[in-house]
Design a protein around this motif. Structure first.
Motif, PDB file in Angstrom:
ATOM      1  N   PRO A 283       0.696  -1.201   0.138  1.00  8.15           N
ATOM      2  CA  PRO A 283      -0.041   0.062   0.058  1.00  8.15           C
ATOM      3  C   PRO A 283       0.759   0.980  -0.015  1.00  8.15           C
ATOM      4  O   PRO A 283       0.447   2.257  -0.925  1.00  8.15           O
TER       5      PRO A 283
ATOM      6  N   PHE B 274       2.758   1.685  -3.440  1.00  2.36           N
ATOM      7  CA  PHE B 274       1.627   2.191  -4.418  1.00  2.36           C
ATOM      8  C   PHE B 274       1.273   3.646  -4.439  1.00  2.36           C
ATOM      9  O   PHE B 274       1.430   4.428  -5.334  1.00  2.36           O
ATOM     10  N   GLN B 275       1.035   4.065  -3.150  1.00  2.79           N
ATOM     11  CA  GLN B 275       0.875   5.455  -3.012  1.00  2.79           C
ATOM     12  C   GLN B 275       2.230   6.213  -3.337  1.00  2.79           C
ATOM     13  O   GLN B 275       2.067   7.494  -4.021  1.00  2.79           O
TER      14      GLN B 275
ATOM     15  N   TRP C  79      -1.036  -5.957  -5.224  1.00  3.65           N
ATOM     16  CA  TRP C  79      -0.881  -4.753  -6.214  1.00  3.65           C
ATOM     17  C   TRP C  79      -2.173  -4.280  -6.887  1.00  3.65           C
ATOM     18  O   TRP C  79      -2.359  -3.187  -6.784  1.00  3.65           O
TER      19      TRP C  79
ATOM     20  N   ASN D  78      -5.343  -4.922  -6.401  1.00 11.99           N
ATOM     21  CA  ASN D  78      -6.303  -4.294  -5.515  1.00 11.99           C
ATOM     22  C   ASN D  78      -6.144  -2.960  -5.260  1.00 11.99           C
ATOM     23  O   ASN D  78      -7.196  -2.214  -5.082  1.00 11.99           O
ATOM     24  N   GLN D  79      -4.831  -2.703  -5.026  1.00 11.44           N
ATOM     25  CA  GLN D  79      -4.412  -0.956  -4.795  1.00 11.44           C
ATOM     26  C   GLN D  79      -5.197  -0.202  -5.974  1.00 11.44           C
ATOM     27  O   GLN D  79      -5.719   0.845  -5.959  1.00 11.44           O
TER      28      GLN D  79
ATOM     29  N   ARG E 233      -8.350   2.794  -6.464  1.00 14.14           N
ATOM     30  CA  ARG E 233      -7.798   4.328  -7.006  1.00 14.14           C
ATOM     31  C   ARG E 233      -8.740   4.267  -8.123  1.00 14.14           C
ATOM     32  O   ARG E 233      -9.321   5.241  -8.570  1.00 14.14           O
TER      33      ARG E 233
END
Ligand code: NAP
Length: 255
Positions: free
Chosen positions: A75, A78-79, A125, A127-128, A132
């Motif tokens: 998470p 990814f951000q 990955w 799911n993130q 979004r």
């Protein structure tokens, strides 16, 4: 034939340090996109980012060292990637391993590592990205699956199973996200000349394509908003025939 320019400006590629992932990064950077390159081999990522930046004449790529088995990191990574890219409209999950399995071998440690890299990492990955993109009402997700997921073949049971699981997961993501304007492509390559298959004794009659050719076909399919694409397309017919072989005969074939 490639559709240019590609419709993406900001991309994450997980599994970008070699093979198909690297070729996708090269094609996307050449098409004007900025890219976050993610994998374990920092030396390869650093060299690739430097090369992409040099060729583009701009800061087109940066890299983040990451082992997809460390799902707790994902998470925040990814951000970080989306923030540094200043947006995100494409994610590709290309990470994968295929440990060699002998005909009398059932290597549980290797099998579980294959599940973690080929499937669990993809879920963590993508799911993130799904959260979004669903919120944004736009975005493209590409999962690099394989023709190996279409049938449980004797050669490498768990590699096949992870690709079958990935196919099912990607189809379900597509069914959730299509109504929100999000494209989900399941890419199913046949034989691509990469480290993954370099030492495999493969039937000589079936050609292996270069990674750049695979990358172009994958991006064309995603840009055309295809749902599933065999890479190259003629693998569809091979897998149709393999799919039609009755189970009692299939048990006797080493395919
Ligand atoms: N080559 C083929 O014929 C073929 C056919 C069908 C499907 N595919 C699929 O295509 C995808 C790409 O494979 P490839 O052929 O391009 O082989 P490759 O050159 O070996 O690339 C595999 C990529 O996965 C990354 N990776 C592996 N384990 C990882 C981990 N624990 N954490 C993060 N990244 C990891 C590798 O990076 P690091 O080692 O640097 O971490 C590398 O970037 C795979 O999913 C494969 O199953 C390949």
């Amino acid at each position: 034939m490639s559709i240019h320019p590609f419709p993406w400006q900001h991309a994450i590629i997980v599994g970008a340090s070699s093979g198909i992932g690297e070729a996708l990064a090269r094609a996307l950077a050449a098409g004007g996109a900025d890219i976050a390159l993610i994998a374990r081999r920092a030396d390869r990522l650093e060299a690739l980012a430097a090369d992409l930046n040099h060729r583009a004449g701009r800061p087109a790529a940066f890299w983040l060292e990451h082992d997809v088995r460390k799902t707790a990191e994902i998470p925040a990574l990814f951000q970080e990637a989306a923030t540094r890219l200043q947006g995100l409209d494409l994610i590709v999950y290309a990470a994968g391993i295929m440990p060699r399995v002998g005909p009398k071998s059932y290597p549980t440690d290797d099998d579980l590592a294959t599940v973690e890299v080929n499937f669990a990492g993809a879920v963590a990955w993508l799911n993130q990205a799904a959260v979004r993109f669903q919120r944004a009402g736009a975005g493209t997700i590409i999962g690099i699956s394989s023709v190996a997921g279409d049938r449980g073949r004797r050669g490498n049971p768990v590699y096949n199973a992870t690709k079958a699981a990935l196919n099912s997961y990607l189809e379900a993501l597509r069914n959730r996200l299509a109504v929100h304007g999000v494209t989900v492509l399941t890419a199913k390559p046949g034989y691509v000349q990469t480290d993954l298959i370099r030492d495999l004794p493969l039937p000589g009659i079936i050609p292996r394509i270069p990674p750049a050719q695979a990358a172009a076909a994958i991006l064309d399919a995603a840009a055309a908003q295809r749902r599933v694409a065999y890479i190259p397309g003629w693998w569809r017919w091979i897998m149709l025939i393999i799919g039609l072989i009755p189970a009692p005969i299939f048990e006797r074939l080493n395919v």
